[in-house]
Design a protein around this motif. Structure first.
Motif, mmCIF file in Angstrom:
data_model
loop_
_atom_site.group_PDB
_atom_site.id
_atom_site.type_symbol
_atom_site.label_atom_id
_atom_site.label_comp_id
_atom_site.label_asym_id
_atom_site.label_seq_id
_atom_site.Cartn_x
_atom_site.Cartn_y
_atom_site.Cartn_z
ATOM 1 N N ALA A 59 0.933 -1.222 0.144
ATOM 2 C CA ALA A 59 0.090 0.043 -0.052
ATOM 3 C C ALA A 59 0.906 1.037 0.108
ATOM 4 C CB ALA A 59 -1.026 0.099 1.249
ATOM 5 N N THR A 60 0.245 2.231 -0.574
ATOM 6 C CA THR A 60 1.147 3.483 -0.745
ATOM 7 C C THR A 60 0.313 4.719 -0.320
ATOM 8 O OG1 THR A 60 2.652 4.823 -2.276
ATOM 9 C CG2 THR A 60 0.797 3.802 -3.264
ATOM 10 N N ASN A 61 -1.200 4.711 -1.135
ATOM 11 C CA ASN A 61 -1.773 5.795 -0.897
ATOM 12 C C ASN A 61 -2.456 5.955 0.186
ATOM 13 O OD1 ASN A 61 -4.181 7.656 -1.112
ATOM 14 N ND2 ASN A 61 -5.091 6.423 -2.633
ATOM 15 N N ASN A 290 -6.335 -10.020 13.796
ATOM 16 C CA ASN A 290 -6.085 -9.387 12.682
ATOM 17 C C ASN A 290 -5.924 -10.295 11.529
ATOM 18 O OD1 ASN A 290 -4.000 -6.497 11.936
ATOM 19 N ND2 ASN A 290 -5.768 -7.231 10.702
ATOM 20 N N VAL A 291 -6.693 -11.139 11.409
ATOM 21 C CA VAL A 291 -6.515 -12.569 10.291
ATOM 22 C C VAL A 291 -7.346 -12.370 9.231
ATOM 23 C CG1 VAL A 291 -5.376 -13.601 12.163
ATOM 24 C CG2 VAL A 291 -7.831 -14.123 11.619
ATOM 25 N N ALA A 292 -7.055 -13.173 8.302
ATOM 26 C CA ALA A 292 -8.285 -13.298 7.171
ATOM 27 C C ALA A 292 -9.369 -14.152 7.700
ATOM 28 C CB ALA A 292 -7.468 -13.977 5.864
ATOM 29 N N ILE A 397 4.531 -0.005 -9.447
ATOM 30 C CA ILE A 397 3.473 -0.551 -10.425
ATOM 31 C C ILE A 397 2.453 -1.598 -10.029
ATOM 32 C CG2 ILE A 397 3.102 -1.523 -12.730
ATOM 33 C CD1 ILE A 397 5.712 -0.286 -13.717
ATOM 34 N N GLN A 398 1.264 -1.459 -9.872
ATOM 35 C CA GLN A 398 0.305 -2.302 -9.390
ATOM 36 C C GLN A 398 -0.678 -2.995 -10.702
ATOM 37 O OE1 GLN A 398 -2.772 -1.097 -6.936
ATOM 38 N NE2 GLN A 398 -2.432 -2.697 -5.440
ATOM 39 N N VAL A 399 -0.381 -4.438 -10.978
ATOM 40 C CA VAL A 399 -1.286 -4.907 -11.892
ATOM 41 C C VAL A 399 -2.252 -5.662 -11.272
ATOM 42 C CG1 VAL A 399 -0.957 -6.312 -13.896
ATOM 43 C CG2 VAL A 399 1.102 -5.755 -12.770
ATOM 44 N N ASP A 455 4.059 -14.255 -4.214
ATOM 45 C CA ASP A 455 4.827 -13.616 -3.169
ATOM 46 C C ASP A 455 4.115 -12.850 -2.060
ATOM 47 O OD1 ASP A 455 7.401 -14.489 -4.287
ATOM 48 O OD2 ASP A 455 7.058 -12.872 -5.787
ATOM 49 N N LEU A 456 3.014 -12.275 -2.605
ATOM 50 C CA LEU A 456 2.018 -11.354 -1.721
ATOM 51 C C LEU A 456 1.652 -12.244 -0.558
ATOM 52 C CD1 LEU A 456 2.204 -9.113 -3.599
ATOM 53 C CD2 LEU A 456 -0.017 -8.777 -3.562
ATOM 54 N N GLU A 457 1.053 -13.590 -1.041
ATOM 55 C CA GLU A 457 0.534 -14.344 0.055
ATOM 56 C C GLU A 457 1.648 -14.907 0.923
ATOM 57 O OE1 GLU A 457 -1.842 -17.364 -1.521
ATOM 58 O OE2 GLU A 457 -2.602 -18.064 0.700
ATOM 59 N N ALA A 508 -11.258 -3.551 2.954
ATOM 60 C CA ALA A 508 -9.770 -3.333 2.500
ATOM 61 C C ALA A 508 -9.644 -1.898 2.688
ATOM 62 C CB ALA A 508 -9.532 -4.238 1.399
ATOM 63 N N GLY A 509 -8.174 -1.725 2.680
ATOM 64 C CA GLY A 509 -7.855 -0.448 2.835
ATOM 65 C C GLY A 509 -7.012 0.198 3.911
ATOM 66 N N LEU A 510 -6.171 1.238 3.815
ATOM 67 C CA LEU A 510 -5.844 1.751 4.947
ATOM 68 C C LEU A 510 -6.680 2.734 5.664
ATOM 69 C CD1 LEU A 510 -2.164 2.460 3.511
ATOM 70 C CD2 LEU A 510 -2.998 0.459 4.835
HETATM 71 C C1 LIG Z 1 -0.066 -4.691 -3.042
HETATM 72 C C2 LIG Z 1 -1.070 -4.082 -2.361
HETATM 73 C C3 LIG Z 1 -1.352 -2.431 -2.726
HETATM 74 C C4 LIG Z 1 -2.251 -1.795 -1.901
HETATM 75 N N1 LIG Z 1 -2.560 -0.471 -1.984
HETATM 76 C C5 LIG Z 1 -3.311 0.238 -1.055
HETATM 77 C C6 LIG Z 1 -3.100 1.603 -1.103
HETATM 78 O O1 LIG Z 1 -2.397 2.221 -1.789
HETATM 79 N N2 LIG Z 1 -4.031 2.186 -0.296
HETATM 80 C C7 LIG Z 1 -4.802 1.834 0.569
HETATM 81 O O2 LIG Z 1 -5.600 2.306 1.266
HETATM 82 N N3 LIG Z 1 -5.040 0.289 0.600
HETATM 83 C C8 LIG Z 1 -4.202 -0.372 -0.194
HETATM 84 N N4 LIG Z 1 -4.139 -1.625 -0.076
HETATM 85 C C9 LIG Z 1 -4.909 -2.464 0.890
HETATM 86 C C10 LIG Z 1 -4.469 -2.375 2.396
HETATM 87 O O3 LIG Z 1 -3.000 -2.340 2.476
HETATM 88 C C11 LIG Z 1 -4.931 -3.398 3.167
HETATM 89 O O4 LIG Z 1 -6.430 -3.633 2.923
HETATM 90 C C12 LIG Z 1 -4.684 -3.189 4.691
HETATM 91 O O5 LIG Z 1 -3.202 -2.926 4.972
HETATM 92 C C13 LIG Z 1 -4.972 -4.403 5.644
HETATM 93 O O6 LIG Z 1 -4.691 -4.095 6.743
HETATM 94 P P1 LIG Z 1 -5.020 -5.023 7.864
HETATM 95 O O7 LIG Z 1 -4.964 -4.406 9.152
HETATM 96 O O8 LIG Z 1 -6.206 -6.056 7.517
HETATM 97 O O9 LIG Z 1 -3.763 -6.178 7.842
HETATM 98 P P2 LIG Z 1 -2.746 -6.808 7.028
HETATM 99 O O10 LIG Z 1 -2.184 -5.570 6.445
HETATM 100 O O11 LIG Z 1 -3.360 -7.842 5.817
HETATM 101 O O12 LIG Z 1 -1.736 -7.401 8.229
HETATM 102 C C14 LIG Z 1 -2.103 -8.568 8.921
HETATM 103 C C15 LIG Z 1 -0.696 -9.011 9.663
HETATM 104 O O13 LIG Z 1 -1.114 -10.022 10.566
HETATM 105 C C16 LIG Z 1 0.068 -11.071 10.289
HETATM 106 N N5 LIG Z 1 -0.538 -12.397 10.587
HETATM 107 C C17 LIG Z 1 -1.641 -12.984 10.032
HETATM 108 N N6 LIG Z 1 -1.943 -14.266 10.796
HETATM 109 C C18 LIG Z 1 -1.131 -14.178 11.897
HETATM 110 C C19 LIG Z 1 -0.619 -15.026 12.680
HETATM 111 N N7 LIG Z 1 -1.575 -16.121 12.812
HETATM 112 N N8 LIG Z 1 0.307 -14.882 13.754
HETATM 113 C C20 LIG Z 1 0.624 -13.686 13.745
HETATM 114 N N9 LIG Z 1 0.837 -12.853 12.661
HETATM 115 C C21 LIG Z 1 -0.206 -13.039 11.787
HETATM 116 C C22 LIG Z 1 0.421 -11.147 9.027
HETATM 117 O O14 LIG Z 1 1.857 -11.469 9.112
HETATM 118 C C23 LIG Z 1 0.336 -9.372 8.647
HETATM 119 O O15 LIG Z 1 1.579 -8.669 9.179
HETATM 120 C C24 LIG Z 1 -2.968 -2.589 -0.679
HETATM 121 C C25 LIG Z 1 -2.800 -3.805 -0.501
HETATM 122 C C26 LIG Z 1 -1.859 -4.574 -1.373
HETATM 123 C C27 LIG Z 1 -1.564 -6.003 -1.028
#
Ligand SMILES: Cc1cc2nc3c(=O)[nH]c(=O)nc-3n(C[C@H](O)[C@H](O)[C@H](O)COP(=O)(O)OP(=O)(O)OC[C@H]3O[C@@H](n4cnc5c(N)ncnc54)[C@H](O)[C@@H]3O)c2cc1C
Length: 545
Positions: A59-61, A290-292, A397-399, A455-457, A508-510
């Protein structure tokens, strides 16, 4: 056994960190455990190409973060801990094959003039859309920042109904149910103007024809026009460091390289966690994951502890298409065919048109590599020149909208390949597309780093299949359905176990929303319990007296 902490947070994504800040600020003893060696989840920067070139890896924005309730409350404390940001007043543009481009800047008159030169009816339609934004955005942003369901929400809904009136509410519902194509077709005439808005849909998983997909691109397009686009000065990790300092300064702890294997449940109540190295850590007030959403049923919680219907719902939770990142270190600014002015914009979308977006989205769902991948070219250096030395630049660059698993390839070379083997070859195609818009760019690439969906996952298990938004945001998985009505307001059927993050409302999003709202409600609940205890003590004392 005595608990070690009041609350344990699994995962140092920004929502986990935000929850820890809010709780620690109220005097809770908190611990954050993070599987990776660095905190931040999808918010991370680093010198992944050449020394001195700082890339935001994911994420950047920061617009959502800067607009959040959390940031309103903690901006001063974050600034004291070194977080600053840079804002571009040229947030986004789209470039087209014939060297034409359209861009949106915070200066409304300039934006309208660019559109007018392109087609007078587009300028007229854009103004009408902006008026619609001004009428409905307050209601929509309030909805976005409220827990669902909640009294807050009902209250803001009633306020919205009063200020918008019957006609305005109908307009709002029509917008909420529209697809991106329906919205842009109603107001704009040229394909170029339409895709300026619709490209934003694919930042989540709203292909042009997804019902309910219009709101996000509409809000993003016009709020960016109002506020520009911001990135963290010096790199996204500066924000993460400031959040971590806030936690530790308030007595909290952060344990890195510590993966939670399971939540310990005793008598239907979360009592702590077990790490993969066998360590047991106990918390007596809350465990916040903070998990899926699927991780809850993927081993983190014993299925015996969860009702059967919830298990079924979580197992049916759907992830969206994948994302790939390409980071470039450039010796010079991007040589845009459309001219140097394009170099000022924070994002340049290369699609090119609405029908390409629709095809790309359908291809992703069917497992086909797209012929015209949507590129989001982030000119980070244009917003924050500190990211690279001298005239050099970092390019993000995001695809978007790629298949998680490649079944077929229109060029017939990567059919059935795993992303680990296909990523570099596909990145070459992406650069070829970029070269057609910016002739000579490949000659100024000094280094590159390619991060495939796998790589992302691998880096962040919440990005299942490389899905950057941790689960489709379509209506069936949005609002109260994110991730399930049985988990609304971040609660689970297990006492003291909560779930936050991109897989929960508002998604999703920051946005810092779920972490803030969940922690805030815990603090409020404790205050309420404290007050009612005081009250009953006082009443029994009064009765005796
Ligand atoms: C490539 C990309 C670009 C993006 N660009 C933008 C952008 O520009 N602006 C924007 O607003 N959003 C953007 N997003 C979306 C945004 O980054 C995410 O929606 C947001 O960061 C999700 O935050 P989160 O708090 O859900 O946790 P996540 O960022 O998903 O982090 C979860 C953390 O929990 C940890 N974790 C999970 N399970 C466990 C476990 N069992 N034990 C210990 N640790 C664990 C993981 O390792 C990870 O570090 C982007 C996302 C991606 C992937």
């Amino acid at each position: 056994m005595d608990a070690d902490y009041d609350a344990i947070i699994i995962g140092a994504g920004h929502n986990g960190l935000v929850a820890a800040v809010v709780l620690a600020s109220s005097g809770w003893k908190v611990l954050v455990v993070e599987a990776n060696d660095s905190p931040g989840g999808a918010l991370l920067s680093g010198e992944v190409t050449l020394p001195g070139y700082v890339h935001d890896l994911f994420a950047t924005n920061l617009n959502l973060f800067l607009g959040s309730r959390f940031f309103t409350e903690y901006s001063g404390q974050l600034a004291e801990r070194g977080f600053t940001y840079r804002t571009s007043s040229f947030p986004y543009a789209n470039a087209f094959p014939d060297r034409r481009w359209l861009g949106v800047s915070t200066n409304l008159e300039d934006t309208l003039e660019r559109l007018r030169r392109h087609h007078p009816d587009d300028a007229k339609g854009w103004s009408e859309l902006y008026e619609l934004f001004q009428r409905v955005s307050k209601a929509l942003f309030t909805l976005y920042g409220s827990p669902i369901p909640s009294l807050d929400l009902l209250r803001s809904f009633a306020l919205a109904a009063r200020s918008l009136g019957k006609q305005g509410m109908l307009e709002l519902f029509q917008l909420l149910s529209s697809s991106p194509r329906e919205l842009v077709d109603t107001y704009l005439v040229t394909e170029e103007a339409k895709v300026l808005i619709a490209s934003w849909g694919l930042h989540l998983d709203f292909g042009p024809d997804v019902s309910g997909g219009a709101v996000f691109p509409f809000l993003e397009a016009f709020s960016d026009m109002q506020v520009g686009m911001s990135v963290a000065e010096g790199g996204a990790s500066r924000l993460v460091s400031a959040l971590c300092s806030l936690i530790t300064d308030k007595g909290g702890e952060i344990l890195l390289g510590a993966e939670a294997r399971r939540v310990i449940v005793k008598d239907g109540r979360a009592a702590g966690i077990e790490l993969v190295d066998g360590r047991i850590l106990l918390a007596d007030k809350a465990v916040i994951a903070n998990v899926a959403p699927t991780a809850l049923v993927g081993g983190l919680v014993d299925p015996e502890e969860l009702p059967g219907q919830l298990l079924g719902e979580l197992r049916r939770y759907r992830y969206g298409p994948a994302t790939m990142m390409i980071h470039l270190a450039l010796s010079d600014p991007v040589p845009w065919a459309g001219g140097d002015e394009l170099g000022k914009f924070a994002y340049v979308h290369l699609a090119p048109y609405l029908d390409d977006l629709a095809r790309t989205y359908a291809d992703a769902l069917a497992g086909r590599l797209p012929r015209e991948p949507l590129l989001v070219v982030g000119q980070t250096s244009a917003v924050d020149p500190s990211r690279a030395p001298g005239d050099a630049q970092v390019l993000w660059i995001q695809v978007r909208a790629l298949p998680s698993k490649i079944r077929s390839d229109p060029e017939g070379q990567l059919d059935g390949y795993e992303w680990d083997n296909a990523a570099e070859a596909f990145a070459d195609r992406v650069l070829k597309k970029l070269e057609s818009h910016a002739p000579g760019i490949t000659d100024i690439v000094q280094d590159r780093e390619v991060l495939s969906p796998s790589d992302l996952e691998r880096y962040n298990r919440n990005l299942v299949g490389g899905d950057s938004i941790t689960g489709s945001m379509h209506l069936r998985q949005n609002f109260v359905f994110r991730p399930s009505p049985r988990l609304s307001r971040y609660k689970t059927p297990i006492d003291n176990l909560f779930i936050v993050g991109a897989g929960t409302w508002p998604g999703a999003g920051l946005n810092a929303a779920s972490g803030y709202l969940a922690a805030h409600s815990l603090v409020m609940r404790e205050k309420l319990i404290g007050t009612s205890k005081h009250l009953s003590k006082y009443l029994s004392f009064a009765r005796r007296g």
